[in-house]
Design a protein around this motif. Sequence first.
Motif, PDB file in Angstrom:
ATOM      1  N   ASP A 238      68.599  87.537 105.953  1.00  0.00           N
ATOM      2  CA  ASP A 238      68.832  86.165 105.482  1.00  0.00           C
ATOM      3  C   ASP A 238      68.447  85.735 104.262  1.00  0.00           C
ATOM      4  O   ASP A 238      68.668  84.722 103.559  1.00  0.00           O
ATOM      5  CB  ASP A 238      68.414  85.120 106.569  1.00  0.00           C
ATOM      6  CG  ASP A 238      67.196  85.246 106.867  1.00  0.00           C
ATOM      7  OD1 ASP A 238      66.376  86.163 106.652  1.00  0.00           O
ATOM      8  OD2 ASP A 238      66.688  83.730 107.415  1.00  0.00           O
ATOM      9  N   GLU A 239      67.187  86.714 103.715  1.00  0.00           N
ATOM     10  CA  GLU A 239      66.843  86.582 102.252  1.00  0.00           C
ATOM     11  C   GLU A 239      67.063  87.659 101.773  1.00  0.00           C
ATOM     12  O   GLU A 239      66.968  88.802 102.195  1.00  0.00           O
ATOM     13  CB  GLU A 239      65.144  86.154 102.573  1.00  0.00           C
ATOM     14  CG  GLU A 239      64.925  85.120 103.327  1.00  0.00           C
ATOM     15  CD  GLU A 239      63.432  84.798 103.538  1.00  0.00           C
ATOM     16  OE1 GLU A 239      62.642  85.707 103.214  1.00  0.00           O
ATOM     17  OE2 GLU A 239      62.937  83.752 104.234  1.00  0.00           O
ATOM     18  N   PHE A 240      67.163  87.489 100.154  1.00  0.00           N
ATOM     19  CA  PHE A 240      67.467  88.540  99.198  1.00  0.00           C
ATOM     20  C   PHE A 240      66.908  88.163  97.883  1.00  0.00           C
ATOM     21  O   PHE A 240      66.510  87.200  97.770  1.00  0.00           O
ATOM     22  CB  PHE A 240      68.857  88.967  99.161  1.00  0.00           C
ATOM     23  CG  PHE A 240      69.737  87.920  98.810  1.00  0.00           C
ATOM     24  CD1 PHE A 240      70.069  88.171  97.221  1.00  0.00           C
ATOM     25  CD2 PHE A 240      70.230  86.928  99.312  1.00  0.00           C
ATOM     26  CE1 PHE A 240      70.873  87.153  96.765  1.00  0.00           C
ATOM     27  CE2 PHE A 240      70.956  85.815  98.625  1.00  0.00           C
ATOM     28  CZ  PHE A 240      71.177  86.105  97.294  1.00  0.00           C
ATOM     29  N   SER A 241      66.698  89.171  97.163  1.00  0.00           N
ATOM     30  CA  SER A 241      66.063  89.071  95.817  1.00  0.00           C
ATOM     31  C   SER A 241      67.320  89.180  94.744  1.00  0.00           C
ATOM     32  O   SER A 241      68.079  90.329  95.084  1.00  0.00           O
ATOM     33  CB  SER A 241      65.015  90.251  95.604  1.00  0.00           C
ATOM     34  OG  SER A 241      63.940  90.112  96.305  1.00  0.00           O
ATOM     35  N   CYS A 242      67.303  88.137  93.979  1.00  0.00           N
ATOM     36  CA  CYS A 242      68.459  88.137  93.033  1.00  0.00           C
ATOM     37  C   CYS A 242      68.065  88.275  91.766  1.00  0.00           C
ATOM     38  O   CYS A 242      67.080  87.841  91.298  1.00  0.00           O
ATOM     39  CB  CYS A 242      69.160  86.887  93.100  1.00  0.00           C
ATOM     40  SG  CYS A 242      70.372  86.636  92.099  1.00  0.00           S
ATOM     41  N   SER A 243      69.004  88.919  90.922  1.00  0.00           N
ATOM     42  CA  SER A 243      68.473  89.305  89.326  1.00  0.00           C
ATOM     43  C   SER A 243      69.571  88.524  88.455  1.00  0.00           C
ATOM     44  O   SER A 243      70.701  88.669  88.735  1.00  0.00           O
ATOM     45  CB  SER A 243      68.464  90.738  89.205  1.00  0.00           C
ATOM     46  OG  SER A 243      68.297  90.724  87.705  1.00  0.00           O
ATOM     47  N   ILE A 244      69.238  87.675  87.658  1.00  0.00           N
ATOM     48  CA  ILE A 244      69.971  87.078  86.796  1.00  0.00           C
ATOM     49  C   ILE A 244      69.827  87.392  85.273  1.00  0.00           C
ATOM     50  O   ILE A 244      70.492  86.832  84.520  1.00  0.00           O
ATOM     51  CB  ILE A 244      69.743  85.494  86.912  1.00  0.00           C
ATOM     52  CG1 ILE A 244      68.407  84.933  86.351  1.00  0.00           C
ATOM     53  CG2 ILE A 244      70.126  84.962  88.309  1.00  0.00           C
ATOM     54  CD1 ILE A 244      68.321  83.548  86.245  1.00  0.00           C
ATOM     55  N   LYS A 245      69.138  88.453  85.193  1.00  0.00           N
ATOM     56  CA  LYS A 245      68.727  88.846  83.809  1.00  0.00           C
ATOM     57  C   LYS A 245      69.868  89.962  83.354  1.00  0.00           C
ATOM     58  O   LYS A 245      69.982  90.991  83.428  1.00  0.00           O
ATOM     59  CB  LYS A 245      67.472  89.736  83.772  1.00  0.00           C
ATOM     60  CG  LYS A 245      66.340  88.859  83.678  1.00  0.00           C
ATOM     61  CD  LYS A 245      64.986  89.510  83.913  1.00  0.00           C
ATOM     62  CE  LYS A 245      64.631  90.146  82.469  1.00  0.00           C
ATOM     63  NZ  LYS A 245      64.445  89.053  81.406  1.00  0.00           N
ATOM     64  N   THR A 246      71.094  88.938  83.135  1.00  0.00           N
ATOM     65  CA  THR A 246      72.131  89.939  82.635  1.00  0.00           C
ATOM     66  C   THR A 246      72.734  89.302  81.484  1.00  0.00           C
ATOM     67  O   THR A 246      72.596  87.814  81.292  1.00  0.00           O
ATOM     68  CB  THR A 246      73.174  90.088  83.733  1.00  0.00           C
ATOM     69  OG1 THR A 246      73.663  88.714  84.206  1.00  0.00           O
ATOM     70  CG2 THR A 246      72.851  90.868  84.818  1.00  0.00           C
ATOM     71  N   GLY A 247      73.716  89.909  80.814  1.00  0.00           N
ATOM     72  CA  GLY A 247      74.418  89.172  79.598  1.00  0.00           C
ATOM     73  C   GLY A 247      73.326  88.592  78.500  1.00  0.00           C
ATOM     74  O   GLY A 247      72.490  89.396  78.231  1.00  0.00           O
ATOM     75  N   LEU A 248      73.643  87.473  77.981  1.00  0.00           N
ATOM     76  CA  LEU A 248      72.680  86.658  77.216  1.00  0.00           C
ATOM     77  C   LEU A 248      71.166  86.639  77.715  1.00  0.00           C
ATOM     78  O   LEU A 248      70.385  86.326  76.826  1.00  0.00           O
ATOM     79  CB  LEU A 248      73.341  85.445  76.804  1.00  0.00           C
ATOM     80  CG  LEU A 248      74.664  85.616  75.981  1.00  0.00           C
ATOM     81  CD1 LEU A 248      75.109  84.256  75.748  1.00  0.00           C
ATOM     82  CD2 LEU A 248      74.583  86.468  74.854  1.00  0.00           C
ATOM     83  N   LEU A 249      70.970  86.562  79.154  1.00  0.00           N
ATOM     84  CA  LEU A 249      69.841  86.329  79.601  1.00  0.00           C
ATOM     85  C   LEU A 249      68.879  87.659  79.770  1.00  0.00           C
ATOM     86  O   LEU A 249      67.853  87.375  80.471  1.00  0.00           O
ATOM     87  CB  LEU A 249      69.916  85.539  80.764  1.00  0.00           C
ATOM     88  CG  LEU A 249      70.547  84.211  80.858  1.00  0.00           C
ATOM     89  CD1 LEU A 249      70.466  83.430  82.352  1.00  0.00           C
ATOM     90  CD2 LEU A 249      69.945  83.309  79.895  1.00  0.00           C
ATOM     91  N   GLU A 251      67.352  89.733  77.508  1.00  0.00           N
ATOM     92  CA  GLU A 251      66.339  89.666  76.914  1.00  0.00           C
ATOM     93  C   GLU A 251      65.185  88.729  76.912  1.00  0.00           C
ATOM     94  O   GLU A 251      64.319  88.583  76.106  1.00  0.00           O
ATOM     95  CB  GLU A 251      66.706  89.972  75.215  1.00  0.00           C
ATOM     96  CG  GLU A 251      67.493  91.313  75.379  1.00  0.00           C
ATOM     97  CD  GLU A 251      66.807  92.416  75.708  1.00  0.00           C
ATOM     98  OE1 GLU A 251      65.670  92.460  75.608  1.00  0.00           O
ATOM     99  OE2 GLU A 251      67.723  93.466  76.085  1.00  0.00           O
ATOM    100  N   GLU A 252      65.542  87.732  77.872  1.00  0.00           N
ATOM    101  CA  GLU A 252      64.773  86.343  77.859  1.00  0.00           C
ATOM    102  C   GLU A 252      63.689  86.870  78.554  1.00  0.00           C
ATOM    103  O   GLU A 252      63.375  87.051  79.863  1.00  0.00           O
ATOM    104  CB  GLU A 252      65.480  85.281  78.387  1.00  0.00           C
ATOM    105  CG  GLU A 252      66.408  84.709  77.818  1.00  0.00           C
ATOM    106  CD  GLU A 252      66.347  84.085  76.488  1.00  0.00           C
ATOM    107  OE1 GLU A 252      65.245  83.517  76.347  1.00  0.00           O
ATOM    108  OE2 GLU A 252      67.402  84.014  75.740  1.00  0.00           O
ATOM    109  N   PRO A 253      62.457  86.666  77.853  1.00  0.00           N
ATOM    110  CA  PRO A 253      61.162  86.957  78.510  1.00  0.00           C
ATOM    111  C   PRO A 253      60.678  85.979  79.534  1.00  0.00           C
ATOM    112  O   PRO A 253      59.881  86.317  80.512  1.00  0.00           O
ATOM    113  CB  PRO A 253      60.115  86.947  77.419  1.00  0.00           C
ATOM    114  CG  PRO A 253      60.634  85.974  76.204  1.00  0.00           C
ATOM    115  CD  PRO A 253      61.949  86.152  76.485  1.00  0.00           C
ATOM    116  N   HIS A 254      61.032  84.750  79.343  1.00  0.00           N
ATOM    117  CA  HIS A 254      60.428  83.786  80.387  1.00  0.00           C
ATOM    118  C   HIS A 254      61.186  83.603  81.645  1.00  0.00           C
ATOM    119  O   HIS A 254      60.976  83.139  82.732  1.00  0.00           O
ATOM    120  CB  HIS A 254      60.706  82.237  79.707  1.00  0.00           C
ATOM    121  CG  HIS A 254      62.131  81.727  79.807  1.00  0.00           C
ATOM    122  ND1 HIS A 254      62.713  82.498  78.687  1.00  0.00           N
ATOM    123  CD2 HIS A 254      62.675  81.081  80.404  1.00  0.00           C
ATOM    124  CE1 HIS A 254      64.029  81.549  78.518  1.00  0.00           C
ATOM    125  NE2 HIS A 254      63.969  81.058  79.764  1.00  0.00           N
TER     126      HIS A 254
END
Length: 382
Positions: A238-249, A251-254
């Motif tokens: 029921d818990e998972f780790s999601c990544s949103i560092k795709t596309g324009l985001l 290279e965003e370091p924050h």
Amino acid sequence: MSLSHTAAEYMLSDALLPDPGGSRAKGLRLELPSDRLLKFVTVGLPLFLVSLAFAREFSAGSQISCFSPTNFTGKQSAYVDTACWDSLLHHGFDTEGHAVTKSLWALKVFPYSLLVVAVLMYLPYLLWRYAAAPALHSDLLFIIDELDKSYNRSVRLVQHMRKVQQASAEPERFWEEYERARRERYFEFPLLERYLTCKQHAHSLVFIYILRNLLLLLFLAATCLYLVFLHLNIFFQDEFSCSIKTGLLQEEPHIPPLIPCKLVFFSVFQLISLSVGGVYVLLMPVVIYNALQLCQWDKGLLSVYEMLPAFDLLSRKMLTCPVNDLNVILLFLRANISELISFSRLNAVSALREATANKEDIDTVVDFMTLLAGLETTKPKP
């Protein structure tokens, strides 16, 4: 004597079956009670649970809750929830430390998969309705009508015999003719018996009925295997780790590489899957029992109609292998027993025959009616 003759006439006239008030075609049941129950549960249960799942989704709003960093604004947090719900990819590491991804899309399509399950469970019913029900409907109408008519013919035969016996100047000659007619089977009306005998050599109805149950059993087993697969692979996470560092985001370091998320609806889907799987497992023996009914004859109905002069399938041992259309028709005649008006009367005659001391003198309903009409009192004893 005139009083007894009048009483006999009234008795015989009351013994005749009345004409059915309406059309029998509308009242015939073309599904067995167990099959109707299976259709109601197998199709209705997933539809009901899916409606509850959709109602909860619309009422609860978002089906996912992600723990965004504290420096994220409200719009950024909403974007994280939307992006993670759209992707539903779990990013983790295996035992050797390599990055792996696991798709959780089966959770998103789970309610729609139950809709597919409900459609599949309805297919065997459609097969029976359009491939077998029209022929079965015609068979039942003809057989039920002929069974009731055969009973009425027997009563009218006794009425005619009574009039002939009263007008006969030689009672002994009358009874000689009666016994000869019985020996030469003149009292029989063989159309119904020959029709049912032909149904013993037909296998279209029984093939479709067995195919219907096999398809239903296959769909039940496939659904249970699908639910087991979901539980073993997805329904314990029921818990998972999601990544949103795709596309324009990308290279965003924050933006952190992984954001923990939790599925809000997870327990609801677990409960739905367990309910559907548990009920379907319990229904499998019912489907098997329905198919195994064709492995033995329903001789109770036939034994009652043995009282008709034109009906001796059992006594002549004409019943062979039970896997044929006649056995299917007998099952549905039992389900439509309320449409058989003659059944209750013949059942009572059969019970009275068993309770009669000289029951060897009562072979058919004709013998019973002649006894009630008073003809047997003048019959010469051998």
